[in-house]
Each structure stands twice: as C-alpha cells, then as structure tokens.
Write a protein that holds these residues in place. Structure first.
Motif, PDB file in Angstrom:
ATOM      1  N   LYS A 170      -3.907   2.350 -45.238  1.00  0.00           N
ATOM      2  CA  LYS A 170      -2.834   2.864 -44.389  1.00  0.00           C
ATOM      3  C   LYS A 170      -1.792   1.775 -44.117  1.00  0.00           C
ATOM      4  CE  LYS A 170      -2.015   5.435 -40.222  1.00  0.00           C
ATOM      5  NZ  LYS A 170      -2.587   6.100 -39.080  1.00  0.00           N
ATOM      6  N   LYS A 171      -0.525   2.110 -44.289  1.00  0.00           N
ATOM      7  CA  LYS A 171       0.560   1.161 -44.087  1.00  0.00           C
ATOM      8  C   LYS A 171       0.994   1.197 -42.626  1.00  0.00           C
ATOM      9  CE  LYS A 171       5.307   0.376 -45.297  1.00  0.00           C
ATOM     10  NZ  LYS A 171       6.488   0.995 -45.846  1.00  0.00           N
ATOM     11  N   ARG A 172       1.045   0.031 -42.006  1.00  0.00           N
ATOM     12  CA  ARG A 172       1.526  -0.045 -40.628  1.00  0.00           C
ATOM     13  C   ARG A 172       3.003  -0.379 -40.647  1.00  0.00           C
ATOM     14  NH1 ARG A 172      -1.154  -4.026 -37.028  1.00  0.00           N
ATOM     15  NH2 ARG A 172      -0.708  -5.400 -38.727  1.00  0.00           N
ATOM     16  N   SER A 173       3.771   0.281 -39.802  1.00  0.00           N
ATOM     17  CA  SER A 173       5.205   0.017 -39.757  1.00  0.00           C
ATOM     18  C   SER A 173       5.577  -0.873 -38.576  1.00  0.00           C
ATOM     19  CB  SER A 173       5.975   1.334 -39.663  1.00  0.00           C
ATOM     20  OG  SER A 173       5.614   2.021 -38.486  1.00  0.00           O
ATOM     21  N   VAL A 174       4.630  -1.165 -37.708  1.00  0.00           N
ATOM     22  CA  VAL A 174       4.894  -1.971 -36.527  1.00  0.00           C
ATOM     23  C   VAL A 174       3.968  -3.179 -36.548  1.00  0.00           C
ATOM     24  CG1 VAL A 174       4.850  -2.004 -34.014  1.00  0.00           C
ATOM     25  CG2 VAL A 174       5.560   0.061 -35.208  1.00  0.00           C
ATOM     26  N   LEU A 175       4.534  -4.359 -36.312  1.00  0.00           N
ATOM     27  CA  LEU A 175       3.744  -5.584 -36.291  1.00  0.00           C
ATOM     28  C   LEU A 175       3.510  -6.030 -34.854  1.00  0.00           C
ATOM     29  CD1 LEU A 175       5.585  -7.635 -39.054  1.00  0.00           C
ATOM     30  CD2 LEU A 175       3.491  -6.307 -39.291  1.00  0.00           C
ATOM     31  N   LYS A 176       2.421  -6.699 -34.626  1.00  0.00           N
ATOM     32  CA  LYS A 176       2.176  -7.311 -33.321  1.00  0.00           C
ATOM     33  C   LYS A 176       3.021  -8.574 -33.221  1.00  0.00           C
ATOM     34  CE  LYS A 176      -2.487  -5.568 -33.001  1.00  0.00           C
ATOM     35  NZ  LYS A 176      -2.577  -4.728 -31.866  1.00  0.00           N
ATOM     36  N   ARG A 177       3.217  -9.066 -31.997  1.00  0.00           N
ATOM     37  CA  ARG A 177       4.113 -10.201 -31.788  1.00  0.00           C
ATOM     38  C   ARG A 177       3.686 -11.418 -32.607  1.00  0.00           C
ATOM     39  NH1 ARG A 177       4.754 -10.526 -26.177  1.00  0.00           N
ATOM     40  NH2 ARG A 177       6.601  -9.291 -26.402  1.00  0.00           N
ATOM     41  N   PHE A 178       2.391 -11.746 -32.616  1.00  0.00           N
ATOM     42  CA  PHE A 178       1.959 -12.934 -33.363  1.00  0.00           C
ATOM     43  C   PHE A 178       2.182 -12.755 -34.860  1.00  0.00           C
ATOM     44  CE2 PHE A 178      -1.919 -10.438 -33.549  1.00  0.00           C
ATOM     45  CZ  PHE A 178      -2.445 -10.734 -34.792  1.00  0.00           C
ATOM     46  N   GLU A 179       2.087 -11.514 -35.354  1.00  0.00           N
ATOM     47  CA  GLU A 179       2.350 -11.267 -36.769  1.00  0.00           C
ATOM     48  C   GLU A 179       3.842 -11.437 -37.078  1.00  0.00           C
ATOM     49  OE1 GLU A 179      -1.063  -8.001 -37.887  1.00  0.00           O
ATOM     50  OE2 GLU A 179       0.691  -7.321 -36.748  1.00  0.00           O
ATOM     51  N   ARG A 180       4.701 -10.996 -36.156  1.00  0.00           N
ATOM     52  CA  ARG A 180       6.138 -11.160 -36.346  1.00  0.00           C
ATOM     53  C   ARG A 180       6.519 -12.635 -36.331  1.00  0.00           C
ATOM     54  NH1 ARG A 180       8.758  -7.344 -32.016  1.00  0.00           N
ATOM     55  NH2 ARG A 180      10.669  -8.096 -32.934  1.00  0.00           N
ATOM     56  N   VAL A 181       5.934 -13.415 -35.427  1.00  0.00           N
ATOM     57  CA  VAL A 181       6.228 -14.849 -35.366  1.00  0.00           C
ATOM     58  C   VAL A 181       5.790 -15.523 -36.657  1.00  0.00           C
ATOM     59  CG1 VAL A 181       5.623 -17.014 -34.231  1.00  0.00           C
ATOM     60  CG2 VAL A 181       6.192 -15.016 -32.856  1.00  0.00           C
ATOM     61  N   ASP A 182       4.600 -15.182 -37.153  1.00  0.00           N
ATOM     62  CA  ASP A 182       4.119 -15.763 -38.419  1.00  0.00           C
ATOM     63  C   ASP A 182       5.060 -15.423 -39.573  1.00  0.00           C
ATOM     64  OD1 ASP A 182       1.937 -16.867 -37.143  1.00  0.00           O
ATOM     65  OD2 ASP A 182       0.549 -15.277 -37.770  1.00  0.00           O
ATOM     66  N   LEU A 183       5.500 -14.173 -39.625  1.00  0.00           N
ATOM     67  CA  LEU A 183       6.390 -13.742 -40.699  1.00  0.00           C
ATOM     68  C   LEU A 183       7.739 -14.451 -40.612  1.00  0.00           C
ATOM     69  CD1 LEU A 183       6.616 -11.792 -43.082  1.00  0.00           C
ATOM     70  CD2 LEU A 183       7.512 -10.095 -41.499  1.00  0.00           C
ATOM     71  N   LEU A 184       8.294 -14.555 -39.411  1.00  0.00           N
ATOM     72  CA  LEU A 184       9.571 -15.246 -39.238  1.00  0.00           C
ATOM     73  C   LEU A 184       9.441 -16.737 -39.537  1.00  0.00           C
ATOM     74  CD1 LEU A 184      10.855 -13.508 -35.999  1.00  0.00           C
ATOM     75  CD2 LEU A 184      11.825 -13.288 -38.291  1.00  0.00           C
ATOM     76  N   ARG A 185       8.292 -17.318 -39.189  1.00  0.00           N
ATOM     77  CA  ARG A 185       8.055 -18.740 -39.482  1.00  0.00           C
ATOM     78  C   ARG A 185       8.025 -18.959 -40.993  1.00  0.00           C
ATOM     79  NH1 ARG A 185       3.066 -20.107 -36.787  1.00  0.00           N
ATOM     80  NH2 ARG A 185       4.278 -20.366 -34.900  1.00  0.00           N
ATOM     81  N   GLU A 186       7.372 -18.055 -41.733  1.00  0.00           N
ATOM     82  CA  GLU A 186       7.329 -18.170 -43.193  1.00  0.00           C
ATOM     83  C   GLU A 186       8.723 -18.064 -43.797  1.00  0.00           C
ATOM     84  OE1 GLU A 186       4.735 -15.202 -44.771  1.00  0.00           O
ATOM     85  OE2 GLU A 186       2.988 -15.973 -43.710  1.00  0.00           O
ATOM     86  N   ARG A 187       9.562 -17.211 -43.222  1.00  0.00           N
ATOM     87  CA  ARG A 187      10.922 -17.022 -43.729  1.00  0.00           C
ATOM     88  C   ARG A 187      11.878 -18.119 -43.262  1.00  0.00           C
ATOM     89  NH1 ARG A 187      11.651 -10.586 -42.381  1.00  0.00           N
ATOM     90  NH2 ARG A 187      10.072  -9.830 -43.831  1.00  0.00           N
ATOM     91  N   GLY A 188      11.424 -18.971 -42.337  1.00  0.00           N
ATOM     92  CA  GLY A 188      12.257 -20.053 -41.835  1.00  0.00           C
ATOM     93  C   GLY A 188      13.241 -19.613 -40.768  1.00  0.00           C
ATOM     94  N   GLU A 189      12.998 -18.467 -40.142  1.00  0.00           N
ATOM     95  CA  GLU A 189      13.904 -17.928 -39.125  1.00  0.00           C
ATOM     96  C   GLU A 189      13.396 -18.178 -37.709  1.00  0.00           C
ATOM     97  OE1 GLU A 189      14.655 -13.828 -40.011  1.00  0.00           O
ATOM     98  OE2 GLU A 189      14.991 -14.252 -42.124  1.00  0.00           O
TER      99      GLU A 189
END
Length: 52
Positions: free
Chosen positions: A16-35
């Motif tokens: 199942k694909k989730r369309s909403v991320l938890k805050r820590f997942e968003r921070v990790d993703l933004l950190r990987e992207r350098g944002e």
C-alpha cells in the motif's frame, strides 16, 4: 466480528502506498535532498511527496 479492510496485515499492507509522511520522515527526506539542515525549524516544513 469482521475487521475493516483498512486494517490489512502482511504483504498487502507492505504494498500500500502512503501519500502522507510523518514529520521525522519528511525531515529525513528534506535532509537527503539538501533542503533542510541541522538547526532549522521542524514546524512548518515544506510539502514533500514520498519517493517512488
């Protein structure tokens, strides 16, 4: 009593694909992207879509 379909277990839940991320997942993703860097606010984060 039967279970609601949203309470899937096992392999079906993993697909199942989730369309909403938890805050820590968003921070990790933004950190990987350098944002996001250490010390930035964690409230009011940019909208992000999960990687496919």
């Amino acid at each position: 009593m039967s279970q609601h379909p949203s309470f899937m277990k096992g392999a079906a839940a993993a697909r199942k694909k989730r369309s909403v991320l938890k805050r820590f997942e968003r921070v990790d993703l933004l950190r990987e992207r350098g944002e996001w860097k250490e010390g930035d606010r964690v409230l009011g984060l940019k909208k992000t879509k999960p990687d496919e």
